[in-house]
Design an enzyme around this catalytic site. Structure first.
Site, PDB file in Angstrom:
ATOM      1  CD  GLN A 199      -7.721 -22.122  18.049  1.00 55.08           C
ATOM      2  OE1 GLN A 199      -8.703 -21.494  18.421  1.00 55.08           O
ATOM      3  NE2 GLN A 199      -7.803 -23.346  17.569  1.00 55.08           N
TER       4      GLN A 199
ATOM      5  CB  THR B 138      -0.916   0.000   1.252  1.00 50.66           C
ATOM      6  OG1 THR B 138      -1.807  -1.094   1.131  1.00 50.66           O
ATOM      7  CG2 THR B 138      -1.714   1.278   1.372  1.00 50.66           C
TER       8      THR B 138
ATOM      9  CB  THR C  79       0.585  -4.222   6.360  1.00 55.95           C
ATOM     10  OG1 THR C  79      -0.668  -4.110   5.691  1.00 55.95           O
ATOM     11  CG2 THR C  79       1.248  -2.863   6.459  1.00 55.95           C
TER      12      THR C  79
ATOM     13  CB  THR D  88       0.667 -11.347  14.884  1.00 49.37           C
ATOM     14  OG1 THR D  88      -0.194 -12.135  14.169  1.00 49.37           O
ATOM     15  CG2 THR D  88      -0.043 -10.678  15.976  1.00 49.37           C
TER      16      THR D  88
ATOM     17  CG  ASP E  93      -1.680  -6.825  -2.244  1.00 50.49           C
ATOM     18  OD1 ASP E  93      -2.562  -5.959  -2.262  1.00 50.49           O
ATOM     19  OD2 ASP E  93      -1.527  -7.626  -1.297  1.00 50.49           O
TER      20      ASP E  93
ATOM     21  CB  SER F 265      -2.212 -10.870  -0.816  1.00 54.88           C
ATOM     22  OG  SER F 265      -2.721  -9.990   0.146  1.00 54.88           O
TER      23      SER F 265
HETATM   24  N1  ASP Z   1      -2.718  -5.517   0.543  1.00 54.48           N
HETATM   25  C1  ASP Z   1      -1.620  -4.669   0.935  1.00 54.48           C
HETATM   26  C2  ASP Z   1      -0.352  -5.496   0.931  1.00 54.48           C
HETATM   27  O1  ASP Z   1      -0.144  -6.251   1.832  1.00 54.48           O
HETATM   28  C3  ASP Z   1      -1.884  -4.071   2.264  1.00 54.48           C
HETATM   29  C4  ASP Z   1      -0.813  -3.154   2.779  1.00 54.48           C
HETATM   30  O2  ASP Z   1       0.217  -2.958   2.221  1.00 54.48           O
HETATM   31  O3  ASP Z   1      -1.032  -2.608   3.870  1.00 54.48           O
HETATM   32  O4  ASP Z   1       0.427  -5.397   0.027  1.00 54.48           O
END
Ligand code: ASP
Length: 343
Positions: free
Chosen positions: A279, A13, A89, A166, A57, A59
């Site tokens: 958990q 982001t 993040t 985390t 990203d 992800s």
């Molecule tokens: N979806 C973004 C990523 O992890 C979220 C972020 O950067 O905060 O690349």
């Protein structure tokens, strides 16, 4: 000599803006990020940049990305005092954990940061995160040695050991926590370093070694009331499965049903490593406390102590990549390799 810092820009982001066609956030190049933080020049540091291609990203991060990042740091290791990794993040805690296991004998700061709002947005958290991360990567102790020679995450004024973090908040600027380990530093008027909890090398001057052997034949099984035998066995009997993180209740407890203990015991006797992680965010696995934990221990489940799931995943991917002998892996799981567990 002025400190030299390498900024490794991978996406996230912090470097995104709205794509007018899709209406979604998409990454833009580092030049545009640099234009948003002209203040960085005031440090007087030598700041160089490596941009990954493609920018992603987080992800989309894979263990191959971890290898690329670790090798980038190794390639530039001798020429820089510290490294700042700009990254998304969402999976930052996994990547910071993995890098802590991959960069052996690390003696320089590797500071991960990013932001919840893109850097070009007026109210962004990215500027402060980025500027402070650079200052921390350059910080020296009075003897001239690096102040924080660890893989860390700096976010919203807090510097955490990377493998203790985390992501727990998708909305607020304070996106990360380190539930089982205190911050290594806090940024206020001054950046206050907590030297007593920072890991320093026992002997300085070791060359950096990079461990790039990985194995991703791993599963996470999160227990819940109603979990079924066919599901658990279905996972544990996947051909080639090497390890599983078992997310248990409280201090490492699980249902006492015979089928569960039998399924775990069968998997372990066929060579699957099973690591018990709670958990709960805070506290530690202790399989001796309740009858429901002792059964797991007797079945051969290994206690993960107070490790996060992110660090357990990274540790198992690296350990099963590096060792074929389960005795070695078992020993290492209960060894504090780089500050990831409290012993
Ligand atoms: N979806 C973004 C990523 O992890 C979220 C972020 O950067 O905060 O690349």
């Amino acid at each position: 000599m002025n400190p030299s810092i390498l900024i490794i820009y991978t996406g996230g982001t912090i470097g995104m803006k709205l794509d007018p066609h899709s209406g979604a956030l998409a990454p833009f190049n580092f030049q545009q990020i640099a234009q948003e933080v002209p203040e960085l020049k005031k440090f007087g540091y030598q700041l160089d940049t490596v941009s990954f291609s493609p920018l992603i990203d987080s992800s989309d991060v894979t263990p191959d990305f971890w290898i690329k990042l670790a090798l980038t740091i190794q390639e530039h290791y001798d020429r820089y005092d510290g490294f700042v990794v700009l990254i998304g993040t969402d999976t930052m805690a996994y990547t910071a954990s993995a890098l802590s296991f991959m960069l052996r004998d690390l003696e320089k700061p590797v500071i991960f940061t990013g932001s919840q709002l893109p850097i070009a947005v007026l109210r962004t958290d990215g500027k402060d995160n980025f500027i402070s991360a650079v200052e921390i990567a350059a910080a020296k102790q009075s003897d001239g040695r690096p102040q924080v020679p660890e893989v860390c995450i700096f976010f919203e004024n807090m510097l955490f050991r990377g493998n203790r973090t985390t992501k727990y908040n998708a909305e607020q600027f304070r996106a990360f926590c380190s539930p089982n380990f205190p911050p290594l530093a806090e940024a206020g008027i001054h950046i206050k370093y907590h030297n007593s909890v920072i890991r320093y090398p026992q002997t300085w001057g070791e060359p950096l070694k990079v461990n790039t052997q990985i194995c991703c034949d791993l599963a996470i099984i999160k227990l819940f009331p109603g979990i079924q035998e066919k599901i658990v066995r279905g996972i544990l009997e996947i051909p080639g499965l090497r390890a599983a993180v078992l997310e248990t209740y409280g201090s490492g407890n699980a249902p006492t049903q015979a089928w569960l203990i039998d399924a775990l015991r069968d998997a372990i006797s066929s060579g699957v490593i099973i690591c018990n992680v709670s958990q709960c965010q805070t506290g530690s696995v202790s399989m001796e406390t309740y009858a429901t934990g002792i059964l797991l221990k007797r079945a051969g489940v290994l206690g993960g102590r107070d490790i996060t799931t992110e660090a357990a995943v990274a540790k198992l991917i690296l350990l099963t990549g590096q060792y074929s002998n389960n005795e070695d892996i078992t020993r290492m799981i209960d060894t504090n390799l780089c500050g990831e567990i409290s012993i």
